[in-house]
Enzyme design. Structure first.
Site, PDB file in Angstrom:
ATOM      1  N   LYS A 161     -45.123  -7.090 -13.609  1.00  0.00           N
ATOM      2  CA  LYS A 161     -45.316  -8.387 -12.546  1.00  0.00           C
ATOM      3  C   LYS A 161     -46.541  -8.997 -13.530  1.00  0.00           C
ATOM      4  CE  LYS A 161     -42.662  -7.564  -8.992  1.00  0.00           C
ATOM      5  NZ  LYS A 161     -41.576  -8.212  -8.707  1.00  0.00           N
ATOM      6  N   ASP A 186     -41.322 -10.066 -14.626  1.00  0.00           N
ATOM      7  CA  ASP A 186     -40.736 -10.818 -13.516  1.00  0.00           C
ATOM      8  C   ASP A 186     -41.708 -11.781 -13.107  1.00  0.00           C
ATOM      9  OD1 ASP A 186     -39.376 -11.332 -11.257  1.00  0.00           O
ATOM     10  OD2 ASP A 186     -39.390  -9.299 -10.471  1.00  0.00           O
ATOM     11  N   GLU A 211     -37.532 -12.405 -15.958  1.00  0.00           N
ATOM     12  CA  GLU A 211     -36.798 -12.331 -14.571  1.00  0.00           C
ATOM     13  C   GLU A 211     -37.240 -13.423 -13.664  1.00  0.00           C
ATOM     14  OE1 GLU A 211     -36.818  -8.491 -12.415  1.00  0.00           O
ATOM     15  OE2 GLU A 211     -36.065  -9.185 -10.592  1.00  0.00           O
ATOM     16  N   ASP A 236     -32.859 -13.434 -10.033  1.00  0.00           N
ATOM     17  CA  ASP A 236     -32.943 -12.454  -9.012  1.00  0.00           C
ATOM     18  C   ASP A 236     -32.979 -13.225  -7.769  1.00  0.00           C
ATOM     19  OD1 ASP A 236     -34.127 -10.571  -7.085  1.00  0.00           O
ATOM     20  OD2 ASP A 236     -35.978 -10.090  -7.888  1.00  0.00           O
ATOM     21  N   LYS A 260     -29.312  -7.155  -6.169  1.00  0.00           N
ATOM     22  CA  LYS A 260     -29.896  -6.443  -5.048  1.00  0.00           C
ATOM     23  C   LYS A 260     -29.127  -6.202  -3.835  1.00  0.00           C
ATOM     24  CE  LYS A 260     -34.714  -6.951  -5.766  1.00  0.00           C
ATOM     25  NZ  LYS A 260     -35.938  -7.622  -5.601  1.00  0.00           N
TER      26      LYS A 260
END
Ligand code: OSB
Ligand code: MG
Length: 367
Positions: A161, A186, A211, A236, A260
């Protein structure tokens, strides 16, 4: 499916260490466990992974509880459900609220697999005996230690992150220690058009992918960046449905996709997106939600499909929590998680622990 009872349990688990991103700091993880029981007393388990605050998607734990209790349960014709796909179809007359829908559908998939006497992974076409584990490293002073520790457990892919303005520093710090580490970042949508050139220069770090650089809904900026960048873009937050996936592929907004179950509104939709990506040669991987073993077990089943060629955010039961609500715990062994061959999601529920962490319960009995 002869559904008789639906139960919701609002739970909360404390994290071993806070999970920090540029958007939120998660110390305690509330979730809603869904149990659907049939006439024979078989129970299917699902999980609603919405967070208490809408930092990731628009849903929250409270909105999901409301949608399930006040909208979905009263309006769905449970007697007409012979397969989880029938729920998906009925629920599609309501907009959005993917996580609420996915939790109910997940319980139906587990129950359906148990009624058929098969494992969920095999039921949906999973072929792998084990799936590769991947770790997510949130913002932390101890990033390098954490990576070292997870590497020794065999984790094969690392996702950082990042914070705007500090990403070069963090990536370079990891690269100096581990030049060949399978690494990605991400961004959770934190960049804007003005950052395009700077982000395109991240090519020099040899990342597996980047991401969700821009906000969900902006297929145009993602395409513009992908045209300028060698590193694959992975979406995402942008992918909430099959139609979103179609647009992203058609426009060239990404070269990889994070699937997801909760973000796309359930396993039925996730499988459709998977098949679309196979057709278009887009590699996919399964994203995580800092979830309990119930949701993790659904993820493992999904990731056992052949086109899940990249390690996902798939971690063991004790990655974030001291204790899980399933038995046995999900374990990472030499970088892999075994796909259970027991029926349904393949794990038992630790009823005592589930009771301990339940803060509110609701039951609906069908006549
Ligand atoms: O963007 O992938 C994300 C966790 C919560 C909300 C959004 C995201 C995440 C993760 C996965 O990065 C964490 C995990 O379950 O390992
Ligand atoms: Mg993400």
């Amino acid at each position: 499916m002869r559904i008789k009872k639906i139960r919701l349990k609002r739970i909360a688990l404390s994290l071993k260490t806070p999970f920090k991103t540029h958007q939120a700091e998660i110390v305690k993880r509330p979730a809603i466990i869904v149990e659907i029981e049939d006439a024979e007393g078989k129970v299917g388990y699902g999980e609603i992974t919405a967070f208490p605050s809408p930092f990731y998607t628009a849903e929250t734990t409270d909105t999901a509880w409301h949608i399930v209790v006040d909208i979905l349960i009263p309006s769905i014709e449970f007697k007409e459900i012979h397969h989880p796909n029938n729920f998906h179809e009925q629920a599609s007359s309501f907009q959005g609220n993917q996580m609420a829908k996915a939790g109910l559908e997940g319980a139906l998939w587990d129950l359906y697999a148990k009624q058929q006497g098969v494992g969920l992974a095999r039921l949906i076409g999973g072929t792998k005996e084990a799936v590769k584990a991947g770790a997510v490293i949130s913002l932390s002073e101890r990033m390098k230690e954490e990576i070292g520790n997870l590497l020794s457990q065999g984790y094969e892919r690392f996702k950082l992150k990042v914070e705007k303005g500090k990403e070069e520093e963090s990536i370079a710090a990891v690269r100096s220690l581990y030049p060949d580490l399978p690494l990605m970042i991400d961004a959770n949508g934190m960049y804007q058009a003005e950052d395009l050139t700077r982000v395109a220069a991240f090519d020099e770090f040899g990342l597996l992918m980047i991401e969700q650089p821009f906000r969900a809904g902006d297929f145009y900026l993602h395409r513009t960046l992908q045209e300028k960048m060698e590193t694959p873009i992975c979406l995402d937050e942008s992918i909430e449905s099959y139609e979103d996936a179609e647009q992203a592929i058609e426009l060239g907004s990404c070269r990889m996709m994070n699937i997801k179950i909760s973000r796309v509104g359930g396993l039925t939709e996730a499988l459709k997106i998977h098949d679309l990506c196979v057709e278009h040669h887009i590699p996919v991987w399964c994203g995580g939600m800092i979830e309990t073993g119930i949701s993790k077990a659904h993820n493992i089943a999904l990731a056992s499909l052949p086109n899940f060629t990249l390690p996902g955010d798939l971690s063991g039961s004790t990655r974030y929590f001291e204790k899980d609500i399933i038995k046995p715990f999900i374990e990472v062994d030499r970088g892999e998680i075994r796909v259970s061959d027991e029926n349904g999601i393949g794990y038992e529920i630790d009823e005592d622990f589930l009771k301990q962490v339940t803060e509110e319960a609701y039951e609906y009995i069908l006549e």
